[in-house]
Design a protein around this motif. Structure first.
Motif, PDB file in Angstrom:
ATOM      1  N   CYS A 114       1.083  -1.135  -0.091  1.00 52.02           N
ATOM      2  CA  CYS A 114       0.009  -0.149  -0.019  1.00 52.02           C
ATOM      3  C   CYS A 114       0.915   1.252  -0.089  1.00 52.02           C
ATOM      4  CB  CYS A 114      -0.807  -0.029   1.162  1.00 52.02           C
ATOM      5  SG  CYS A 114      -2.077  -1.381   1.252  1.00 52.02           S
ATOM      6  N   GLY A 115       0.121   2.461  -0.250  1.00 59.93           N
ATOM      7  CA  GLY A 115       0.839   3.868  -0.061  1.00 59.93           C
ATOM      8  C   GLY A 115       1.299   4.096   1.435  1.00 59.93           C
ATOM      9  N   PRO A 116       1.784   5.248   1.628  1.00 55.62           N
ATOM     10  CA  PRO A 116       2.066   5.501   2.850  1.00 55.62           C
ATOM     11  C   PRO A 116       0.977   5.680   3.794  1.00 55.62           C
ATOM     12  CG  PRO A 116       3.375   6.978   1.559  1.00 55.62           C
ATOM     13  CD  PRO A 116       2.250   6.182   0.498  1.00 55.62           C
ATOM     14  N   THR A 117       1.003   5.708   5.126  1.00 54.94           N
ATOM     15  CA  THR A 117      -0.153   5.571   6.170  1.00 54.94           C
ATOM     16  C   THR A 117      -1.235   6.346   5.692  1.00 54.94           C
ATOM     17  OG1 THR A 117       1.550   5.097   7.806  1.00 54.94           O
ATOM     18  CG2 THR A 117      -0.569   5.550   8.522  1.00 54.94           C
ATOM     19  N   ALA A 118      -1.295   7.589   5.611  1.00 55.99           N
ATOM     20  CA  ALA A 118      -2.368   8.495   5.403  1.00 55.99           C
ATOM     21  C   ALA A 118      -3.144   7.945   4.056  1.00 55.99           C
ATOM     22  CB  ALA A 118      -2.098   9.914   5.155  1.00 55.99           C
ATOM     23  N   GLU A 119      -2.398   7.693   3.060  1.00 50.74           N
ATOM     24  CA  GLU A 119      -3.110   7.376   1.669  1.00 50.74           C
ATOM     25  C   GLU A 119      -3.717   5.769   2.061  1.00 50.74           C
ATOM     26  OE1 GLU A 119      -0.386   7.150  -1.496  1.00 50.74           O
ATOM     27  OE2 GLU A 119       0.185   9.249  -1.477  1.00 50.74           O
ATOM     28  N   THR A 120      -3.136   5.023   2.831  1.00 57.39           N
ATOM     29  CA  THR A 120      -3.833   3.779   3.040  1.00 57.39           C
ATOM     30  C   THR A 120      -4.869   3.967   3.698  1.00 57.39           C
ATOM     31  OG1 THR A 120      -1.655   2.709   3.193  1.00 57.39           O
ATOM     32  CG2 THR A 120      -3.424   1.490   3.958  1.00 57.39           C
ATOM     33  N   LEU A 121      -5.019   4.742   4.788  1.00 55.93           N
ATOM     34  CA  LEU A 121      -6.459   5.056   5.491  1.00 55.93           C
ATOM     35  C   LEU A 121      -7.451   5.678   4.812  1.00 55.93           C
ATOM     36  CD1 LEU A 121      -4.878   6.501   8.937  1.00 55.93           C
ATOM     37  CD2 LEU A 121      -5.564   4.328   8.486  1.00 55.93           C
ATOM     38  N   ARG A 122      -7.106   6.402   3.689  1.00 52.47           N
ATOM     39  CA  ARG A 122      -8.203   6.726   2.957  1.00 52.47           C
ATOM     40  C   ARG A 122      -8.690   5.758   2.295  1.00 52.47           C
ATOM     41  NH1 ARG A 122      -4.802  11.299   2.269  1.00 52.47           N
ATOM     42  NH2 ARG A 122      -4.093  10.537   0.154  1.00 52.47           N
ATOM     43  N   LEU A 123      -7.622   4.830   1.693  1.00 49.56           N
ATOM     44  CA  LEU A 123      -7.909   3.659   0.639  1.00 49.56           C
ATOM     45  C   LEU A 123      -8.871   2.788   1.399  1.00 49.56           C
ATOM     46  CD1 LEU A 123      -6.777   2.176  -1.981  1.00 49.56           C
ATOM     47  CD2 LEU A 123      -5.598   0.897  -0.430  1.00 49.56           C
ATOM     48  N   LEU A 124      -8.623   2.526   2.823  1.00 48.51           N
ATOM     49  CA  LEU A 124      -9.345   1.294   3.205  1.00 48.51           C
ATOM     50  C   LEU A 124     -10.499   1.957   3.771  1.00 48.51           C
ATOM     51  CD1 LEU A 124      -6.521  -0.205   5.420  1.00 48.51           C
ATOM     52  CD2 LEU A 124      -7.244  -1.004   3.020  1.00 48.51           C
ATOM     53  N   ALA A 151     -19.761  -2.598  -1.341  1.00 48.37           N
ATOM     54  CA  ALA A 151     -20.227  -3.907  -0.527  1.00 48.37           C
ATOM     55  C   ALA A 151     -19.232  -4.860  -0.517  1.00 48.37           C
ATOM     56  CB  ALA A 151     -21.797  -4.364  -0.883  1.00 48.37           C
ATOM     57  N   SER A 152     -18.694  -5.261  -1.549  1.00 48.59           N
ATOM     58  CA  SER A 152     -17.748  -6.214  -1.510  1.00 48.59           C
ATOM     59  C   SER A 152     -16.617  -6.298  -0.963  1.00 48.59           C
ATOM     60  CB  SER A 152     -17.786  -6.970  -2.868  1.00 48.59           C
ATOM     61  OG  SER A 152     -17.193  -5.917  -3.796  1.00 48.59           O
ATOM     62  N   LEU A 153     -15.988  -4.846  -1.240  1.00 49.41           N
ATOM     63  CA  LEU A 153     -14.997  -4.518  -0.720  1.00 49.41           C
ATOM     64  C   LEU A 153     -14.882  -4.354   0.875  1.00 49.41           C
ATOM     65  CD1 LEU A 153     -13.658  -1.712  -3.462  1.00 49.41           C
ATOM     66  CD2 LEU A 153     -12.904  -4.009  -3.303  1.00 49.41           C
ATOM     67  N   ARG A 154     -16.160  -3.629   1.295  1.00 55.30           N
ATOM     68  CA  ARG A 154     -16.110  -3.672   2.855  1.00 55.30           C
ATOM     69  C   ARG A 154     -16.145  -5.094   3.377  1.00 55.30           C
ATOM     70  NH1 ARG A 154     -14.811  -1.012   6.922  1.00 55.30           N
ATOM     71  NH2 ARG A 154     -16.426  -1.367   8.799  1.00 55.30           N
ATOM     72  N   ARG A 155     -17.027  -5.909   2.927  1.00 56.87           N
ATOM     73  CA  ARG A 155     -16.915  -7.170   3.453  1.00 56.87           C
ATOM     74  C   ARG A 155     -15.496  -8.020   3.351  1.00 56.87           C
ATOM     75  NH1 ARG A 155     -21.686  -7.640   0.542  1.00 56.87           N
ATOM     76  NH2 ARG A 155     -20.724  -8.777  -1.272  1.00 56.87           N
ATOM     77  N   LEU A 156     -14.673  -7.696   2.204  1.00 54.58           N
ATOM     78  CA  LEU A 156     -13.272  -8.135   2.115  1.00 54.58           C
ATOM     79  C   LEU A 156     -12.394  -7.506   3.358  1.00 54.58           C
ATOM     80  CD1 LEU A 156     -11.755  -9.957  -0.180  1.00 54.58           C
ATOM     81  CD2 LEU A 156     -10.953  -7.565  -0.896  1.00 54.58           C
ATOM     82  N   LEU A 157     -12.380  -6.213   3.396  1.00 57.13           N
ATOM     83  CA  LEU A 157     -11.448  -5.787   4.089  1.00 57.13           C
ATOM     84  C   LEU A 157     -11.632  -5.898   5.515  1.00 57.13           C
ATOM     85  CD1 LEU A 157     -11.476  -2.151   2.706  1.00 57.13           C
ATOM     86  CD2 LEU A 157      -9.762  -3.788   2.451  1.00 57.13           C
ATOM     87  N   ILE A 165     -11.106  -3.022  10.883  1.00 54.56           N
ATOM     88  CA  ILE A 165      -9.834  -3.626   9.885  1.00 54.56           C
ATOM     89  C   ILE A 165      -8.981  -4.200  10.778  1.00 54.56           C
ATOM     90  CG2 ILE A 165      -8.446  -3.127   7.955  1.00 54.56           C
ATOM     91  CD1 ILE A 165     -10.095  -0.949   7.036  1.00 54.56           C
ATOM     92  N   HIS A 166      -8.741  -5.547  10.572  1.00 57.80           N
ATOM     93  CA  HIS A 166      -7.753  -6.205  11.317  1.00 57.80           C
ATOM     94  C   HIS A 166      -6.413  -5.921  11.222  1.00 57.80           C
ATOM     95  CE1 HIS A 166      -6.564  -9.616  13.844  1.00 57.80           C
ATOM     96  NE2 HIS A 166      -6.106 -10.395  12.772  1.00 57.80           N
ATOM     97  N   VAL A 167      -5.511  -5.933  12.263  1.00 63.40           N
ATOM     98  CA  VAL A 167      -4.169  -5.652  12.208  1.00 63.40           C
ATOM     99  C   VAL A 167      -3.529  -6.990  12.938  1.00 63.40           C
ATOM    100  CG1 VAL A 167      -2.134  -4.419  12.414  1.00 63.40           C
ATOM    101  CG2 VAL A 167      -4.042  -3.236  11.974  1.00 63.40           C
ATOM    102  N   ASP A 168      -2.741  -7.693  11.996  1.00 61.92           N
ATOM    103  CA  ASP A 168      -2.154  -8.985  12.787  1.00 61.92           C
ATOM    104  C   ASP A 168      -0.522  -8.909  13.064  1.00 61.92           C
ATOM    105  OD1 ASP A 168      -1.054  -9.301  10.135  1.00 61.92           O
ATOM    106  OD2 ASP A 168      -2.066 -11.428   9.867  1.00 61.92           O
ATOM    107  N   ARG A 169       0.140  -8.006  12.639  1.00 57.19           N
ATOM    108  CA  ARG A 169       1.679  -7.954  13.078  1.00 57.19           C
ATOM    109  C   ARG A 169       1.935  -6.567  12.986  1.00 57.19           C
ATOM    110  NH1 ARG A 169       4.889 -12.643  12.055  1.00 57.19           N
ATOM    111  NH2 ARG A 169       3.489 -14.290  11.119  1.00 57.19           N
TER     112      ARG A 169
END
Length: 382
Positions: free
Chosen positions: A132-142, A182-188, A222-226
Protein backbone atom coordinates in the motif's frame (compact mmCIF):
# COMPACT_ATOMS: atom_id res chain seq x y z
CA UNK A 1 -7.29 -16.97 -0.09
CA UNK A 2 -5.50 -14.46 2.14
CA UNK A 3 -4.83 -10.78 1.48
CA UNK A 4 -1.96 -9.17 3.41
CA UNK A 5 -1.75 -5.37 3.24
CA UNK A 6 1.57 -3.75 4.12
CA UNK A 7 1.60 -0.09 5.10
CA UNK A 8 3.57 2.39 7.15
CA UNK A 9 5.02 5.86 7.10
CA UNK A 10 6.81 6.72 3.88
CA UNK A 11 10.40 5.47 3.78
CA UNK A 12 10.17 2.75 6.45
CA UNK A 13 10.72 -0.12 3.98
CA UNK A 14 7.20 -1.50 3.60
CA UNK A 15 7.68 -2.22 -0.12
CA UNK A 16 10.79 -4.31 0.55
CA UNK A 17 9.09 -6.27 3.35
CA UNK A 18 5.98 -6.86 1.23
CA UNK A 19 8.17 -8.15 -1.60
CA UNK A 20 10.15 -10.33 0.83
CA UNK A 21 6.93 -11.80 2.22
CA UNK A 22 5.69 -12.65 -1.27
CA UNK A 23 9.02 -14.26 -2.14
CA UNK A 24 8.96 -16.35 1.05
CA UNK A 25 5.41 -17.55 0.40
CA UNK A 26 6.22 -18.51 -3.20
CA UNK A 27 9.37 -20.34 -2.09
CA UNK A 28 7.19 -22.33 0.30
CA UNK A 29 4.93 -23.46 -2.53
CA UNK A 30 2.12 -20.86 -2.40
CA UNK A 31 1.03 -19.12 -5.56
CA UNK A 32 1.61 -15.52 -4.51
CA UNK A 33 0.84 -12.19 -6.12
CA UNK A 34 2.50 -9.03 -4.85
CA UNK A 35 0.67 -5.94 -6.07
CA UNK A 36 1.53 -2.31 -5.36
CA UNK A 37 -0.96 0.55 -5.00
CA UNK A 38 1.83 2.93 -3.97
CA UNK A 39 2.14 5.81 -6.47
CA UNK A 40 5.92 5.66 -5.96
CA UNK A 41 6.01 2.38 -7.96
CA UNK A 42 9.10 1.01 -6.20
CA UNK A 43 8.02 -2.64 -6.19
CA UNK A 44 9.75 -3.18 -9.53
CA UNK A 45 12.97 -1.86 -7.97
CA UNK A 46 12.67 -4.31 -5.07
CA UNK A 47 12.30 -7.30 -7.40
CA UNK A 48 14.75 -5.90 -9.95
CA UNK A 49 12.37 -6.53 -12.85
CA UNK A 50 10.02 -4.32 -14.91
CA UNK A 51 6.34 -4.42 -13.89
CA UNK A 52 3.07 -3.06 -15.24
CA UNK A 53 -0.64 -3.26 -14.44
CA UNK A 54 -1.03 -6.96 -15.23
CA UNK A 55 0.64 -9.72 -13.16
CA UNK A 56 3.94 -10.94 -14.55
CA UNK A 57 6.05 -13.85 -13.32
CA UNK A 58 9.02 -12.84 -11.18
CA UNK A 59 10.03 -16.32 -10.04
CA UNK A 60 8.48 -19.75 -9.66
CA UNK A 61 4.97 -19.26 -8.17
CA UNK A 62 5.73 -15.55 -7.62
CA UNK A 63 3.95 -12.85 -9.62
CA UNK A 64 3.87 -9.08 -9.25
CA UNK A 65 2.06 -6.04 -10.66
CA UNK A 66 1.74 -2.29 -10.22
CA UNK A 67 -1.73 -0.76 -10.07
CA UNK A 68 -1.67 2.24 -12.40
CA UNK A 69 -4.35 4.47 -10.89
CA UNK A 70 -4.10 7.11 -13.59
CA UNK A 71 -4.81 4.51 -16.27
CA UNK A 72 -7.75 3.21 -14.23
CA UNK A 73 -9.17 6.70 -13.88
CA UNK A 74 -8.78 7.37 -17.60
CA UNK A 75 -10.46 4.06 -18.43
CA UNK A 76 -13.29 3.96 -15.89
CA UNK A 77 -14.01 7.34 -14.35
CA UNK A 78 -15.26 9.24 -17.41
CA UNK A 79 -18.22 6.90 -17.92
CA UNK A 80 -18.98 6.65 -14.21
CA UNK A 81 -18.84 10.43 -13.82
CA UNK A 82 -21.38 10.86 -16.57
CA UNK A 83 -23.73 8.37 -14.92
CA UNK A 84 -23.39 10.08 -11.54
CA UNK A 85 -24.10 13.47 -13.09
CA UNK A 86 -27.31 12.11 -14.63
CA UNK A 87 -28.48 10.54 -11.37
CA UNK A 88 -27.66 13.61 -9.27
CA UNK A 89 -29.45 15.89 -11.69
CA UNK A 90 -32.44 13.56 -11.51
CA UNK A 91 -32.42 13.95 -7.73
CA UNK A 92 -33.23 17.63 -8.12
CA UNK A 93 -29.78 19.22 -8.32
CA UNK A 94 -29.19 21.71 -11.05
CA UNK A 95 -26.59 20.96 -13.71
CA UNK A 96 -23.81 23.00 -12.09
CA UNK A 97 -24.20 21.37 -8.65
CA UNK A 98 -24.34 17.90 -10.20
CA UNK A 99 -21.14 18.62 -12.12
CA UNK A 100 -19.32 19.76 -8.97
CA UNK A 101 -20.41 16.75 -6.93
CA UNK A 102 -19.03 14.31 -9.49
CA UNK A 103 -15.50 15.49 -8.72
CA UNK A 104 -15.19 12.71 -6.18
CA UNK A 105 -12.20 12.94 -3.80
CA UNK A 106 -10.52 9.58 -3.36
CA UNK A 107 -11.60 8.08 -6.68
CA UNK A 108 -7.98 7.05 -7.33
CA UNK A 109 -7.90 5.03 -4.11
CA UNK A 110 -11.31 3.50 -4.76
CA UNK A 111 -10.36 2.33 -8.23
CA UNK A 112 -7.01 1.02 -6.95
CA UNK A 113 -8.70 -1.07 -4.28
CA UNK A 114 -11.23 -2.34 -6.80
CA UNK A 115 -8.38 -3.34 -9.10
CA UNK A 116 -6.67 -5.26 -6.27
CA UNK A 117 -9.93 -7.16 -5.69
CA UNK A 118 -10.19 -7.89 -9.42
CA UNK A 119 -6.66 -9.23 -9.59
CA UNK A 120 -7.27 -11.35 -6.49
CA UNK A 121 -10.44 -12.85 -7.99
CA UNK A 122 -9.16 -13.53 -11.49
CA UNK A 123 -5.89 -15.31 -10.76
CA UNK A 124 -4.80 -18.64 -9.26
CA UNK A 125 -3.32 -16.90 -6.21
CA UNK A 126 -3.47 -18.40 -2.75
CA UNK A 127 -2.11 -15.19 -1.24
CA UNK A 128 -2.18 -11.60 -2.44
CA UNK A 129 0.36 -9.29 -0.77
CA UNK A 130 -0.51 -5.61 -1.21
CA UNK A 131 2.19 -2.94 -1.01
CA UNK A 132 0.00 0.00 0.00
CA UNK A 133 0.92 3.66 -0.13
CA UNK A 134 2.08 5.62 2.93
CA UNK A 135 -0.11 5.51 6.03
CA UNK A 136 -2.34 8.52 5.30
CA UNK A 137 -3.09 7.27 1.78
CA UNK A 138 -3.76 3.77 3.08
CA UNK A 139 -6.26 5.03 5.64
CA UNK A 140 -8.13 6.84 2.87
CA UNK A 141 -7.93 3.72 0.71
CA UNK A 142 -9.37 1.45 3.38
CA UNK A 143 -11.99 3.90 4.67
CA UNK A 144 -13.41 4.91 1.30
CA UNK A 145 -15.75 1.94 0.59
CA UNK A 146 -17.69 2.51 3.82
CA UNK A 147 -17.64 6.30 3.54
CA UNK A 148 -18.95 6.44 -0.04
CA UNK A 149 -21.47 3.65 0.59
CA UNK A 150 -22.86 5.51 3.61
CA UNK A 151 -23.11 8.70 1.59
CA UNK A 152 -24.95 7.03 -1.28
CA UNK A 153 -27.34 5.13 0.97
CA UNK A 154 -28.27 8.30 2.84
CA UNK A 155 -29.02 10.03 -0.46
CA UNK A 156 -31.16 7.16 -1.75
CA UNK A 157 -32.49 5.22 1.28
CA UNK A 158 -35.65 4.05 -0.47
CA UNK A 159 -33.65 2.44 -3.26
CA UNK A 160 -31.14 0.86 -0.90
CA UNK A 161 -28.36 3.06 -2.22
CA UNK A 162 -27.36 4.61 -5.50
CA UNK A 163 -26.51 1.27 -7.01
CA UNK A 164 -30.10 0.04 -6.98
CA UNK A 165 -31.50 -0.22 -10.49
CA UNK A 166 -34.88 -1.20 -11.93
CA UNK A 167 -35.46 -4.95 -12.38
CA UNK A 168 -34.47 -6.32 -15.75
CA UNK A 169 -31.92 -3.62 -16.49
CA UNK A 170 -28.23 -4.38 -16.78
CA UNK A 171 -26.09 -2.77 -14.14
CA UNK A 172 -24.29 0.30 -15.42
CA UNK A 173 -21.18 1.86 -13.91
CA UNK A 174 -23.12 3.27 -10.94
CA UNK A 175 -24.59 -0.12 -10.10
CA UNK A 176 -21.19 -1.72 -10.38
CA UNK A 177 -19.80 0.92 -8.01
CA UNK A 178 -22.42 0.07 -5.38
CA UNK A 179 -21.69 -3.65 -5.73
CA UNK A 180 -17.96 -3.00 -5.44
CA UNK A 181 -18.44 -0.94 -2.28
CA UNK A 182 -20.36 -3.72 -0.56
CA UNK A 183 -17.92 -6.44 -1.61
CA UNK A 184 -14.84 -4.38 -0.76
CA UNK A 185 -16.18 -3.58 2.69
CA UNK A 186 -16.86 -7.27 3.38
CA UNK A 187 -13.41 -8.17 2.10
CA UNK A 188 -11.55 -5.63 4.22
CA UNK A 189 -13.32 -6.43 7.48
CA UNK A 190 -13.10 -10.24 7.27
CA UNK A 191 -10.12 -11.21 9.47
CA UNK A 192 -10.07 -14.69 7.92
CA UNK A 193 -9.25 -13.08 4.57
CA UNK A 194 -7.66 -9.65 4.98
CA UNK A 195 -5.21 -8.29 7.53
CA UNK A 196 -2.86 -5.34 7.75
CA UNK A 197 0.86 -5.50 8.56
CA UNK A 198 2.17 -2.25 10.02
CA UNK A 199 5.80 -1.46 9.17
CA UNK A 200 7.78 1.10 11.16
CA UNK A 201 11.27 2.17 12.03
CA UNK A 202 12.00 2.35 15.79
CA UNK A 203 11.74 6.12 16.18
CA UNK A 204 9.38 7.86 18.58
CA UNK A 205 7.66 9.98 15.94
CA UNK A 206 7.11 6.97 13.69
CA UNK A 207 5.80 4.86 16.59
CA UNK A 208 3.40 7.66 17.59
CA UNK A 209 1.98 7.68 14.06
CA UNK A 210 1.75 3.89 14.13
CA UNK A 211 -0.33 3.99 17.33
CA UNK A 212 -2.73 6.48 15.74
CA UNK A 213 -2.98 4.29 12.65
CA UNK A 214 -3.77 1.20 14.73
CA UNK A 215 -6.61 3.10 16.38
CA UNK A 216 -7.92 4.40 13.05
CA UNK A 217 -7.89 0.91 11.51
CA UNK A 218 -9.63 -0.60 14.54
CA UNK A 219 -12.27 2.12 14.29
CA UNK A 220 -12.93 0.94 10.72
CA UNK A 221 -13.17 -2.69 11.83
CA UNK A 222 -10.02 -3.59 9.88
CA UNK A 223 -7.79 -6.26 11.41
CA UNK A 224 -4.07 -5.72 12.09
CA UNK A 225 -2.15 -8.92 12.81
CA UNK A 226 1.50 -7.88 12.91
CA UNK A 227 3.82 -4.97 13.54
CA UNK A 228 7.25 -5.10 11.91
CA UNK A 229 10.08 -2.92 13.19
CA UNK A 230 12.53 -2.45 10.32
CA UNK A 231 16.12 -1.24 10.13
CA UNK A 232 17.33 -1.92 13.64
CA UNK A 233 21.02 -1.27 14.20
CA UNK A 234 22.68 -4.72 14.02
CA UNK A 235 23.87 -6.21 17.28
CA UNK A 236 27.26 -7.80 17.56
CA UNK A 237 30.85 -7.12 18.56
CA UNK A 238 31.23 -3.48 17.65
CA UNK A 239 34.64 -2.89 19.26
CA UNK A 240 35.77 0.54 20.48
CA UNK A 241 35.78 4.02 19.07
CA UNK A 242 33.22 6.77 18.37
CA UNK A 243 31.42 4.85 15.61
CA UNK A 244 30.95 1.76 17.78
CA UNK A 245 29.74 3.94 20.67
CA UNK A 246 27.22 5.65 18.37
CA UNK A 247 25.89 2.32 17.12
CA UNK A 248 25.47 0.93 20.65
CA UNK A 249 23.73 4.10 21.79
CA UNK A 250 21.43 4.13 18.78
CA UNK A 251 20.45 0.46 19.26
CA UNK A 252 19.73 1.09 22.94
CA UNK A 253 17.42 3.96 21.97
CA UNK A 254 15.66 1.75 19.41
CA UNK A 255 15.21 -1.06 21.94
CA UNK A 256 13.69 1.38 24.45
CA UNK A 257 11.21 2.67 21.86
CA UNK A 258 10.19 -0.86 20.89
CA UNK A 259 9.78 -1.88 24.54
CA UNK A 260 7.34 1.02 25.02
CA UNK A 261 5.46 0.01 21.89
CA UNK A 262 5.29 -3.66 22.93
CA UNK A 263 3.89 -2.65 26.32
CA UNK A 264 1.06 -0.69 24.68
CA UNK A 265 -0.25 -3.31 22.23
CA UNK A 266 -1.17 -7.01 22.30
CA UNK A 267 0.40 -7.38 18.85
CA UNK A 268 3.73 -9.12 18.47
CA UNK A 269 6.44 -6.72 17.29
CA UNK A 270 8.78 -8.49 14.87
CA UNK A 271 12.21 -6.97 14.22
CA UNK A 272 14.46 -6.83 11.16
CA UNK A 273 18.02 -5.49 11.30
CA UNK A 274 19.37 -2.93 8.86
CA UNK A 275 21.44 -4.34 6.04
CA UNK A 276 24.58 -2.81 4.60
CA UNK A 277 23.34 -3.46 1.04
CA UNK A 278 19.82 -2.77 -0.16
CA UNK A 279 18.01 -6.11 -0.73
CA UNK A 280 17.13 -6.29 -4.45
CA UNK A 281 16.01 -9.44 -6.25
CA UNK A 282 14.39 -12.59 -4.93
CA UNK A 283 17.59 -14.07 -3.46
CA UNK A 284 18.26 -11.03 -1.26
CA UNK A 285 14.57 -10.74 -0.37
CA UNK A 286 14.48 -14.37 0.75
CA UNK A 287 17.42 -13.71 3.10
CA UNK A 288 15.50 -10.80 4.58
CA UNK A 289 12.35 -12.90 4.94
CA UNK A 290 14.30 -15.63 6.71
CA UNK A 291 15.10 -13.11 9.46
CA UNK A 292 11.58 -11.68 9.57
CA UNK A 293 9.88 -15.08 9.77
CA UNK A 294 12.47 -16.96 11.82
CA UNK A 295 9.95 -18.43 14.23
CA UNK A 296 6.68 -18.05 12.33
CA UNK A 297 4.93 -18.55 9.02
CA UNK A 298 4.01 -15.45 6.97
CA UNK A 299 0.39 -16.59 7.04
CA UNK A 300 0.23 -16.99 10.83
CA UNK A 301 -2.42 -14.85 12.49
CA UNK A 302 -0.33 -13.59 15.38
CA UNK A 303 -3.18 -11.72 17.06
CA UNK A 304 -6.92 -11.98 16.52
CA UNK A 305 -8.92 -9.13 18.03
CA UNK A 306 -12.51 -9.35 19.15
CA UNK A 307 -15.47 -7.59 17.55
CA UNK A 308 -15.41 -3.82 17.21
CA UNK A 309 -18.72 -3.49 19.08
CA UNK A 310 -19.99 -5.57 22.00
CA UNK A 311 -23.16 -5.07 24.08
CA UNK A 312 -24.08 -6.51 27.45
CA UNK A 313 -27.01 -5.92 29.77
CA UNK A 314 -26.41 -4.05 33.03
CA UNK A 315 -29.35 -3.50 35.35
CA UNK A 316 -32.12 -1.69 33.48
CA UNK A 317 -29.70 -0.52 30.80
CA UNK A 318 -26.85 -1.70 28.63
CA UNK A 319 -23.10 -1.30 28.27
CA UNK A 320 -21.56 -0.80 24.82
CA UNK A 321 -17.84 -1.35 24.34
CA UNK A 322 -15.94 -0.14 21.27
CA UNK A 323 -12.62 -1.99 21.01
CA UNK A 324 -10.11 0.57 19.77
CA UNK A 325 -6.61 1.05 21.24
CA UNK A 326 -6.28 4.37 23.08
CA UNK A 327 -3.54 6.16 25.00
CA UNK A 328 -3.52 9.05 27.48
CA UNK A 329 -2.57 11.36 24.60
CA UNK A 330 -5.50 10.31 22.39
CA UNK A 331 -7.76 13.16 21.31
CA UNK A 332 -11.24 11.66 21.64
CA UNK A 333 -14.69 13.07 20.93
CA UNK A 334 -18.13 11.40 21.06
CA UNK A 335 -21.40 12.80 19.71
CA UNK A 336 -24.79 11.09 19.41
CA UNK A 337 -26.25 11.74 15.93
CA UNK A 338 -29.69 10.17 15.75
CA UNK A 339 -29.22 6.40 15.62
CA UNK A 340 -25.46 6.76 15.10
CA UNK A 341 -22.56 7.50 17.39
CA UNK A 342 -19.97 9.84 15.86
CA UNK A 343 -16.57 8.75 17.20
CA UNK A 344 -13.61 10.98 16.44
CA UNK A 345 -10.14 9.75 17.44
CA UNK A 346 -7.10 11.89 16.66
CA UNK A 347 -8.95 13.57 13.82
CA UNK A 348 -10.31 10.33 12.30
CA UNK A 349 -14.12 10.24 12.43
CA UNK A 350 -16.51 7.37 11.97
CA UNK A 351 -20.26 7.12 12.33
CA UNK A 352 -20.91 3.91 14.27
CA UNK A 353 -24.45 2.63 13.79
CA UNK A 354 -25.88 1.83 17.21
CA UNK A 355 -27.36 -1.64 17.67
CA UNK A 356 -31.15 -1.52 17.34
CA UNK A 357 -31.77 -2.33 21.00
CA UNK A 358 -29.80 0.77 22.09
CA UNK A 359 -31.52 3.31 19.86
CA UNK A 360 -34.24 4.08 22.42
CA UNK A 361 -31.70 4.46 25.20
CA UNK A 362 -29.64 7.46 26.26
CA UNK A 363 -25.89 7.60 26.91
CA UNK A 364 -25.42 8.42 30.60
CA UNK A 365 -21.71 7.73 31.05
CA UNK A 366 -18.59 7.18 28.97
CA UNK A 367 -15.06 6.20 29.88
CA UNK A 368 -11.95 5.04 28.04
CA UNK A 369 -8.82 3.04 28.70
CA UNK A 370 -6.18 1.19 26.68
CA UNK A 371 -8.74 -1.39 25.52
CA UNK A 372 -11.21 1.11 24.10
CA UNK A 373 -14.42 2.95 24.95
CA UNK A 374 -17.14 1.93 27.39
CA UNK A 375 -20.53 3.65 27.16
CA UNK A 376 -23.46 3.10 29.50
CA UNK A 377 -27.01 3.46 28.23
CA UNK A 378 -30.12 4.02 30.32
CA UNK A 379 -33.78 4.01 29.21
CA UNK A 380 -35.03 7.33 27.90
CA UNK A 381 -37.15 9.22 30.40
CA UNK A 382 -40.81 9.58 29.39
Amino acid sequence: MRILLFTGKGGVGKTTLAAATGARLAAGGCKALVVSTDPAHSLADAFGVPLDGEPSEVDSSLFAAHVDTRRLVDRSWHELRGQLRTVLAGAGLDALDAEELTVLPGVDELLALTEVARLADTGPWEVVVVDCGPTAETLRLLALPEAVSTYLNRMYPAEGGLGAEPPGENRGPVGRLAAHLASLRRLLTDPDVASVRMVLTPERLVVAETRRTLTALALRGIHVDRIVANRLVPQGRLGLGPAAHWLRTRRAEQDAVLAELAASTPLTVDAVEHRAAEPVGTAALLELAAELYTASDPLDRVHVSGPLLAVRAEGAGYVLTIAIPLTDATDLDLVRVGDDLAVTVDGVRRLVALPVLLRRFTVVDAESDATGLTLRFAPERP
